[in-house]
Design an enzyme around this catalytic site. Structure first.
Site, PDB file in Angstrom:
ATOM      1  N   SER A 134       1.918   2.880  -1.102  1.00 20.62           N
ATOM      2  CA  SER A 134       2.982   2.414  -0.300  1.00 20.62           C
ATOM      3  C   SER A 134       4.206   2.795  -0.376  1.00 20.62           C
ATOM      4  CB  SER A 134       2.702   0.980  -0.034  1.00 20.62           C
ATOM      5  OG  SER A 134       3.219   0.575   1.245  1.00 20.62           O
ATOM      6  N   PHE A 150      -3.340  -7.028   6.682  1.00 20.25           N
ATOM      7  CA  PHE A 150      -2.553  -7.271   5.434  1.00 20.25           C
ATOM      8  C   PHE A 150      -1.160  -6.720   5.467  1.00 20.25           C
ATOM      9  CE2 PHE A 150      -1.181  -6.212   1.039  1.00 20.25           C
ATOM     10  CZ  PHE A 150      -1.105  -7.292   0.529  1.00 20.25           C
ATOM     11  N   GLY A 208      -3.336  -1.290   0.761  1.00 17.86           N
ATOM     12  CA  GLY A 208      -3.480  -1.774  -0.605  1.00 17.86           C
ATOM     13  C   GLY A 208      -4.804  -2.416  -1.137  1.00 17.86           C
ATOM     14  N   GLY A 222       5.383  -2.344  -1.631  1.00 22.97           N
ATOM     15  CA  GLY A 222       6.198  -3.819  -1.219  1.00 22.97           C
ATOM     16  C   GLY A 222       7.395  -3.262  -0.333  1.00 22.97           C
TER      17      GLY A 222
END
Length: 323
Positions: free
Chosen positions: A158, A212, A294, A77
Site C-alpha cells: 500500500s 477494508f 491488504g 497504512g
C-alpha cells in the site's frame, strides 16, 4: 467558553485528529492478531536514523548455508498509521523470511499528519542507504554473515508500495546506483500500491462502503498525508501527475505489481504497470481475483497469501522473472 475539541478525523480508531489540531495515536492496530513465531526465524531491531528515532526490524532464517537475498518490506497504512512492531507486520515478515529464504528488512518511517509527505519517502530512502552503509567490514555481523548485498529486492504494501515506486525513481540511474555502493537492487515488488489522482477510476467509484479500504478512508489518508493544499495529483501520490518526474529515463529494475480484484486501488495499479510496459520497462502484474486490499497482512495464512508467497519466491530466486 469554547467548546471541547471533537474528533474530526478517525483512521481505524488508531489515529484520532481533533478539531484543535491535537493528534492521538494508539500503540497497536485496531484489530487483534496473535503473533505466530515458531522459532525458525530470528529477528532483532536496529536504528537507522537516530536523530528521528527511526528503527527497522531485521529477520533471518535460523538455518542457512549460504548468503541470502535481502527483501525490504515497507508497511502500509496510508502514510498515517502502521509500524514494524504491529503483530500483522511481524507475522508477514516472519513468513517472508521463512518461506522466501531471505533476510527481511522492515523499516518504520515518519507518519502523517505530524510529518507530511515527502517525509515518509525520504525515510524510505534513508533505510536503504543505511543498508548500503552495512555492506562492508564495519557492518553489523548479524546482518553481514547472512545477507547477499548484491541481491536486494525492495517491496512495500500500500503506502509502502508508493515508497518503493519513489525509490525506484530515485535510484534508477547511474548516479542513484552510485549512492548505494555495494548494494545492488535486483527488483521491486509493489503490493497493492497506494496511488491517487483527482480523476476517479472505476474501482474507486464502485468501491463498496464496507471494503477494508473504502473511498472515505482512502481520501482521508491523502488529505492527512499530502502537503496542505495539495491535490492527489501531487508527485508523491500520482506517478503520472502534471508535476511528476518523467519516467521514460528511469532505469527500472524488474518490477512485480500485485493487485487484488476487489481492491479500490486495483485500476490505478494496473494502469501504472501498463504505462510502464508501454515505455519498455520490465513490469509484470499478478492479480488475485476476489481479494481486497491488504489480504496478505490481514490473514498471512490464507490460501491466497500462500499463493502470493510462491509468486514472490519465484520472483526473487530468478532475479526478477514474472513467470
Amino acid at each position: 467558553d469554547s467548546a471541547a475539541p471533537v474528533v474530526v478525523d478517525d483512521c481505524r480508531g488508531v489515529l484520532l485528529v481533533y478539531s484543535d489540531g491535537a493528534v492521538v495515536r494508539r500503540d497497536g492496530p485496531g484489530f487483534a492478531t496473535p503473533v505466530r513465531d515458531d522459532g525458525t526465524v530470528e529477528w532483532k531491531d536496529a536504528e537507522f536514523d537516530a536523530p528521528r528515532g527511526l528503527g527497522l526490524r531485521l529477520y533471518r532464517p535460523r538455518q542457512r548455508n549460504q548468503l541470502l537475498p535481502v527483501f525490504f518490506y515497507y508497511h502500509g497504512g496510508g502514510f498515517c498509521i502502521g509500524s514494524r512492531t504491529w503483530p500483522n507486520c511481524q507475522n508477514y515478515c516472519l513468513r517472508l523470511a521463512a518461506e522466501l529464504g531471505a533476510v527481511v528488512v522492515a523499516p518504520d518511517y515518519r507518519l502523517a499528519p505530524e510529518n507530511r509527505l515527502p517525509a515518509a519517502i525520504d525515510d524510505g530512502a534513508a533505510a536503504l542507504l543505511w543498508l548500503a552503509s552495512q555492506a562492508g567490514p564495519a557492518g553489523d555481523t548479524w546482518l553481514t554473515e547472512a545477507a547477499d548485498f548484491t541481491r536486494v529486492f525492495i517491496s512495500g504494501d500500500s503506502a509502502g508500495g508508493t515508497i518503493a515506486h519513489n525509490l525506484a525513481v530515485r535510484f534508477g540511474s547511474a548516479a542513484g546506483r552510485s549512492e548505494l555502493g555495494n548494494v545492488r537492487v535486483r527488483g521491486y515488488v509493489q503490493l497493492m500500491p497506494f496511488f491517487g489522482g483527482t480523476e476517479r477510476t472505476r474501482s474507486e467509484a464502485e468501491c463498496p462502503d464496507d471494503a477494508f479500504l473504502n473511498r472515505p478512508l482512502n481520501d482521508r489518508y491523502w488529505r492527512l498525508s499530502l502537503p496542505p493544499g495539495a491535490t492527489v495529483d501531487h508527485p508523491a501520490s500520482n506517478p503520472f501527475g502534471p508535476d511528476s518526474p518523467a519516467l521514460e529515463a528511469v532505469e527500472l529494475a524488474p518490477t512485480l505489481v500485485v493487485v487484488g480484484g476487489r481492491d479500490i486501488l486495483r485500476d490505478r495499479a494496473v494502469d501504472y504497470a501498463a504505462r510502464l510496459r508501454a515505455m519498455g520497462k520490465p513490469v509484470g502484474v499478478r492479480e488475485f481475483e476476489g481479494q481486497q486490499h491488504g489480504f496478505f497482512t490481514i490473514d498471512p495464512w490464507s490460501d491466497a497469501s500462500a499463493e502470493l508467497m510462491r509468486a514472490l519466491k519465484r520472483f526473487i530466486h530468478t532475479d526478477g522473472r514474472f513467470d
